[in-house]
Write a protein that holds these residues in place. Sequence first.
Motif, PDB file in Angstrom:
ATOM      1  N   TYR A  50       0.828  -1.201   0.000  1.00 56.07           N
ATOM      2  CA  TYR A  50       0.000   0.000   0.000  1.00 56.07           C
ATOM      3  C   TYR A  50       0.871   1.262   0.000  1.00 56.07           C
ATOM      4  N   GLU A  51       1.909   1.251   0.803  1.00 56.65           N
ATOM      5  CA  GLU A  51       2.782   2.422   0.889  1.00 56.65           C
ATOM      6  C   GLU A  51       3.514   2.654  -0.429  1.00 56.65           C
ATOM      7  N   ALA A  52       3.911   1.565  -1.100  1.00 61.82           N
ATOM      8  CA  ALA A  52       4.558   1.694  -2.408  1.00 61.82           C
ATOM      9  C   ALA A  52       3.580   2.268  -3.438  1.00 61.82           C
ATOM     10  N   LEU A  53       2.333   1.805  -3.386  1.00 61.20           N
ATOM     11  CA  LEU A  53       1.319   2.349  -4.300  1.00 61.20           C
ATOM     12  C   LEU A  53       1.036   3.815  -3.980  1.00 61.20           C
ATOM     13  N   GLY A  54       1.115   4.153  -2.704  1.00 60.12           N
ATOM     14  CA  GLY A  54       0.940   5.549  -2.319  1.00 60.12           C
ATOM     15  C   GLY A  54       2.006   6.441  -2.935  1.00 60.12           C
ATOM     16  N   VAL A  55       3.236   5.935  -3.028  1.00 58.22           N
ATOM     17  CA  VAL A  55       4.324   6.679  -3.667  1.00 58.22           C
ATOM     18  C   VAL A  55       3.997   6.906  -5.143  1.00 58.22           C
ATOM     19  N   VAL A  56       3.493   5.869  -5.799  1.00 61.62           N
ATOM     20  CA  VAL A  56       3.119   5.988  -7.218  1.00 61.62           C
ATOM     21  C   VAL A  56       2.034   7.039  -7.392  1.00 61.62           C
ATOM     22  N   GLY A  57       1.029   7.008  -6.514  1.00 58.91           N
ATOM     23  CA  GLY A  57      -0.048   7.994  -6.596  1.00 58.91           C
ATOM     24  C   GLY A  57       0.445   9.407  -6.373  1.00 58.91           C
ATOM     25  N   THR A  58       1.415   9.570  -5.484  1.00 62.55           N
ATOM     26  CA  THR A  58       1.963  10.903  -5.192  1.00 62.55           C
ATOM     27  C   THR A  58       2.810  11.423  -6.341  1.00 62.55           C
ATOM     28  N   GLU A  59       3.668  10.577  -6.916  1.00 69.40           N
ATOM     29  CA  GLU A  59       4.602  11.030  -7.947  1.00 69.40           C
ATOM     30  C   GLU A  59       4.003  11.062  -9.355  1.00 69.40           C
ATOM     31  N   LEU A  60       3.073  10.141  -9.644  1.00 68.99           N
ATOM     32  CA  LEU A  60       2.505  10.077 -10.997  1.00 68.99           C
ATOM     33  C   LEU A  60       1.057  10.536 -11.072  1.00 68.99           C
ATOM     34  N   GLY A  61       0.449  10.802  -9.916  1.00 67.85           N
ATOM     35  CA  GLY A  61      -0.946  11.225  -9.901  1.00 67.85           C
ATOM     36  C   GLY A  61      -1.870  10.072  -9.556  1.00 67.85           C
ATOM     37  N   ARG A  62      -2.996  10.394  -8.950  1.00 65.24           N
ATOM     38  CA  ARG A  62      -3.940   9.363  -8.490  1.00 65.24           C
ATOM     39  C   ARG A  62      -4.460   8.488  -9.641  1.00 65.24           C
ATOM     40  N   ASP A  63      -4.566   9.052 -10.850  1.00 61.23           N
ATOM     41  CA  ASP A  63      -5.102   8.269 -11.964  1.00 61.23           C
ATOM     42  C   ASP A  63      -4.230   7.059 -12.265  1.00 61.23           C
ATOM     43  N   ALA A  64      -2.936   7.142 -11.953  1.00 60.50           N
ATOM     44  CA  ALA A  64      -2.039   6.009 -12.209  1.00 60.50           C
ATOM     45  C   ALA A  64      -2.485   4.770 -11.446  1.00 60.50           C
ATOM     46  N   LEU A  65      -3.152   4.965 -10.321  1.00 58.45           N
ATOM     47  CA  LEU A  65      -3.593   3.837  -9.497  1.00 58.45           C
ATOM     48  C   LEU A  65      -4.748   3.067 -10.146  1.00 58.45           C
ATOM     49  N   ASN A  66      -5.325   3.633 -11.192  1.00 53.13           N
ATOM     50  CA  ASN A  66      -6.381   2.938 -11.931  1.00 53.13           C
ATOM     51  C   ASN A  66      -5.806   2.040 -13.020  1.00 53.13           C
ATOM     52  N   HIS A  67      -4.478   1.997 -13.129  1.00 50.76           N
ATOM     53  CA  HIS A  67      -3.835   1.246 -14.206  1.00 50.76           C
ATOM     54  C   HIS A  67      -2.808   0.238 -13.676  1.00 50.76           C
TER      55      HIS A  67
END
Length: 257
Positions: A50-67
């Motif tokens: 979850y924390e790693a995905l949180g980093v992705v959402g922070t650096e690439l934007g929340r929409d990245a979490l839909n992919h």
Amino acid sequence: MACEIDHCTRVKTRWTLAETTVQFRTMWRLFGAFLLLITPALAQENATAYEALGVVGTELGRDALNHIVSVTGVGGAPQPEKWKIILEDPGARGGARELQVADERIASDRSAGRRAAGSTEGATIDTARLNLDSSGAYAVANHTAEKSRTQFATVSYTLRTDERGEPVWIVTLLSKSSRPVGTIYIGATRGAVRRTEGMFAGATMEDVENDYDEEGERGPFGGVKARIKESFQRTQEEARDMFDRVKRSFSDFINRD
């Protein structure tokens, strides 16, 4: 008189050296005990999925979490030092990007190339259905391993979708020599132990559901296998109780601020 003074000085010197040696040994014992206490804490400092995905959402934007296609971590003790995240991206070669997340940042970002070819279409994870972080997956897997008397040293994680599009954790247990000793499939929405490999004779939920009592000894779980089935069923029930204690919604996690 001088001799007496010299004698006293030598005695005092020996006593001082002895006292210093005792203090030094005591200090090292305390230091050793301190290391034993902090080592588990240091191991827990590695980021969860979850924390790693949180980093992705922070650096690439929340929409990245839909992919997100998959999340993988190896050598976890219990959590790995880095996470590999495959991200659906039609503009990238092979239609996907491979991110490496470590130390609270995206350490690398490259095309996944052929490694993800043919695996991303329709395979993205619905993060709104995630209720089990990697720490919770470890708790369920560790309990399952204890019940099957499986000894392991480290774990590897893979979060992806199954053939029905449901998110599932695949937790592989490894020995000190990095040899796989068992694999546990855990539903990431409800925390059910779907099936195991190398444990409980490879029993699955389908085996339990389809092996009717009236088949008796003639069924596929006759004799010793019947006891394995019973043990697997009991472990499933206990895993559900464990899930109730460790479940964590990703939606709540990502929106906690």
